[in-house]
Design a protein around this motif. Sequence first.
Motif, PDB file in Angstrom:
ATOM      1  N   SER A  30       0.842  -1.202   0.000  1.00 15.48           N
ATOM      2  CA  SER A  30       0.000   0.000   0.000  1.00 15.48           C
ATOM      3  C   SER A  30       0.875   1.249   0.000  1.00 15.48           C
ATOM      4  CB  SER A  30      -0.886   0.012   1.242  1.00 15.48           C
ATOM      5  OG  SER A  30      -0.070   0.280   2.374  1.00 15.48           O
ATOM      6  N   ILE A  31       0.260   2.406  -0.228  1.00 13.51           N
ATOM      7  CA  ILE A  31       1.055   3.652  -0.214  1.00 13.51           C
ATOM      8  C   ILE A  31       1.754   3.817   1.138  1.00 13.51           C
ATOM      9  CG2 ILE A  31      -0.180   4.974  -1.983  1.00 13.51           C
ATOM     10  CD1 ILE A  31      -1.817   6.301   0.274  1.00 13.51           C
ATOM     11  N   HIS A  32       1.109   3.342   2.197  1.00 16.13           N
ATOM     12  CA  HIS A  32       1.690   3.484   3.538  1.00 16.13           C
ATOM     13  C   HIS A  32       2.840   2.497   3.732  1.00 16.13           C
ATOM     14  CE1 HIS A  32      -2.017   5.675   4.011  1.00 16.13           C
ATOM     15  NE2 HIS A  32      -2.719   4.578   3.811  1.00 16.13           N
ATOM     16  N   GLN A  33       2.605   1.253   3.302  1.00 19.10           N
ATOM     17  CA  GLN A  33       3.634   0.215   3.489  1.00 19.10           C
ATOM     18  C   GLN A  33       4.893   0.530   2.692  1.00 19.10           C
ATOM     19  OE1 GLN A  33       1.177  -3.021   2.197  1.00 19.10           O
ATOM     20  NE2 GLN A  33       0.673  -3.682   4.290  1.00 19.10           N
ATOM     21  N   VAL A  34       4.730   0.953   1.432  1.00 18.91           N
ATOM     22  CA  VAL A  34       5.912   1.233   0.603  1.00 18.91           C
ATOM     23  C   VAL A  34       6.644   2.462   1.156  1.00 18.91           C
ATOM     24  CG1 VAL A  34       6.729   1.795  -1.734  1.00 18.91           C
ATOM     25  CG2 VAL A  34       4.867   0.170  -1.433  1.00 18.91           C
ATOM     26  N   GLY A  35       5.906   3.468   1.588  1.00 18.97           N
ATOM     27  CA  GLY A  35       6.529   4.649   2.190  1.00 18.97           C
ATOM     28  C   GLY A  35       7.341   4.269   3.417  1.00 18.97           C
ATOM     29  N   ALA A  36       6.783   3.405   4.265  1.00 18.51           N
ATOM     30  CA  ALA A  36       7.474   2.996   5.492  1.00 18.51           C
ATOM     31  C   ALA A  36       8.716   2.174   5.145  1.00 18.51           C
ATOM     32  CB  ALA A  36       6.521   2.181   6.369  1.00 18.51           C
ATOM     33  N   TYR A  37       8.567   1.251   4.166  1.00 20.14           N
ATOM     34  CA  TYR A  37       9.687   0.385   3.787  1.00 20.14           C
ATOM     35  C   TYR A  37      10.869   1.227   3.281  1.00 20.14           C
ATOM     36  CZ  TYR A  37      12.441  -2.930   1.088  1.00 20.14           C
ATOM     37  OH  TYR A  37      13.479  -3.667   0.578  1.00 20.14           O
ATOM     38  N   LEU A  38      10.584   2.172   2.398  1.00 19.46           N
ATOM     39  CA  LEU A  38      11.664   2.951   1.795  1.00 19.46           C
ATOM     40  C   LEU A  38      12.384   3.826   2.817  1.00 19.46           C
ATOM     41  CD1 LEU A  38       9.937   3.982  -1.549  1.00 19.46           C
ATOM     42  CD2 LEU A  38      11.803   2.337  -1.244  1.00 19.46           C
ATOM     43  N   GLN A  39      11.640   4.274   3.833  1.00 22.35           N
ATOM     44  CA  GLN A  39      12.276   5.129   4.851  1.00 22.35           C
ATOM     45  C   GLN A  39      12.841   4.318   6.011  1.00 22.35           C
ATOM     46  OE1 GLN A  39       9.959   8.971   5.745  1.00 22.35           O
ATOM     47  NE2 GLN A  39       8.411   7.439   5.274  1.00 22.35           N
ATOM     48  N   LYS A  40      12.647   3.000   5.942  1.00 22.94           N
ATOM     49  CA  LYS A  40      13.025   2.112   7.069  1.00 22.94           C
ATOM     50  C   LYS A  40      12.357   2.605   8.352  1.00 22.94           C
ATOM     51  CE  LYS A  40      17.462   0.556   5.189  1.00 22.94           C
ATOM     52  NZ  LYS A  40      17.232   1.028   3.834  1.00 22.94           N
ATOM     53  N   ALA A  41      11.105   3.029   8.220  1.00 24.98           N
ATOM     54  CA  ALA A  41      10.343   3.535   9.374  1.00 24.98           C
ATOM     55  C   ALA A  41       9.269   2.520   9.737  1.00 24.98           C
ATOM     56  CB  ALA A  41       9.695   4.874   9.019  1.00 24.98           C
ATOM     57  N   PRO A  42       8.842   2.473  11.008  1.00 23.08           N
ATOM     58  CA  PRO A  42       7.804   1.500  11.376  1.00 23.08           C
ATOM     59  C   PRO A  42       6.461   1.801  10.706  1.00 23.08           C
ATOM     60  CG  PRO A  42       8.378   2.918  13.261  1.00 23.08           C
ATOM     61  CD  PRO A  42       9.333   3.250  12.164  1.00 23.08           C
ATOM     62  N   VAL A  43       6.120   3.067  10.569  1.00 26.69           N
ATOM     63  CA  VAL A  43       4.853   3.432   9.913  1.00 26.69           C
ATOM     64  C   VAL A  43       5.061   4.671   9.046  1.00 26.69           C
ATOM     65  CG1 VAL A  43       3.177   2.539  11.596  1.00 26.69           C
ATOM     66  CG2 VAL A  43       4.197   4.792  11.945  1.00 26.69           C
ATOM     67  N   CYS A  44       4.113   4.883   8.135  1.00 25.89           N
ATOM     68  CA  CYS A  44       4.201   6.072   7.276  1.00 25.89           C
ATOM     69  C   CYS A  44       2.784   6.417   6.838  1.00 25.89           C
ATOM     70  CB  CYS A  44       5.065   5.740   6.056  1.00 25.89           C
ATOM     71  SG  CYS A  44       4.908   6.917   4.702  1.00 25.89           S
TER      72      CYS A  44
END
Length: 340
Positions: A297-311
């Motif tokens: 999802s837009i949230h999951q890919v954003g979080a993955y790319l930033q190495k963040a838990p959520v986005c």
Amino acid sequence: MEAMDEASVDMVFADPPYNLQLNGDLLRPNQTRVDGVAEPWDRFADFADYDQFTRDWLTAARRLLKPDGTLWVIGSYHNIYRVGAILQDLGFWILNDVIWRKRNPMPNFHGRRFTNAHETLIWCARGRQSRYRFNYEAMKNLNDDLQMRSDWMLPICTGAERLKLNGHKAHPTQKPEALLHRVILASTEVGDVVLDPFFGTGTTGAVAKKLGRHYIGLERAARYAKLARERLSKLGEAADASLLTTVSKRHQPRIPFGWLVERGLLAPGDILYDQRRRHSAKVRADGTLVSADFKGSIHQVGAYLQKAPVCNGWQFWCMEVEGKLVSIDVLRQQLRAQTH
Ligand SMILES: C[S@@+](CC[C@H](N)C(=O)[O-])C[C@H]1O[C@@H](n2cnc3c(N)ncnc32)[C@H](O)[C@@H]1O
């Protein structure tokens, strides 16, 4: 107030006599008289007399308020501490004291004290357990998207708004509409009933009417009641309720990202970027995104790319329009406007 039905109003705004205790005329250094409050309605025998008056009207107001209703009272150093103590004694629950800082206060003519440049509003719920209304988002919007603070900088009532009779102020303590706009917008919704037991020129009624709220105004002096009636009769109908209401983000209808693709606002293969163009991903037909090595999802890919838990993907992703990056949230807003 005793003739009115119990629990029949949603909010009370009261601008009671301040008990200014003025002795004789206040003169400027050039001997001209200050146009102050020298009226009989502001005179009380002593503090005990004022306290009894305050207890009486606050008790009556409390009976009229719905269980989840709130009450605002405005005052100055002359009376507000006494009013605050009585409010608490009667069971009201103080939520805020708001400072109305005046942009253009009257100077201290004799230079013997600080310029008195503010008044205080106490905002309280009927009781500690009240589930009172606070229109957080509306206040934040009004304050350029920053949380509204408890110190309000507003001008006093002057210019065309100030009611005049034969060139003189028609009422000594007419409040600015801007102050009531904020009070009513913060603590009521369209269709609510607002009671002002010290109506004066009807400022509360005028703003309530413009904002689509009902109002009840009580005023003892016939000449002020007449002024208020005339003022209110000149006002047209309120704007459409949709323009007067702020739907909080939590209550806004959900718009899945996939709807943007489905309705052609984005196409499969379009590239989204973060605001600094450090990351990018392609839009897929099912409303997911795919980056070089991750799909979701837009949230999951954003979080993955930033190495963040959520986005929050709505805030993270932008699209390119004529060489400039524009937040995809703009598309969501467009869709919301079309859908509702
Ligand atoms: C401070 S002024 C309110 C001014 C008002 N907020 C405005 O913007 O015009 C207080 C008003 O309460 C009225 N008042 C005083 N005692 C009252 C009472 N017992 N019942 C009803 N009105 C009263 C006065 O005549 C005066 O107009």
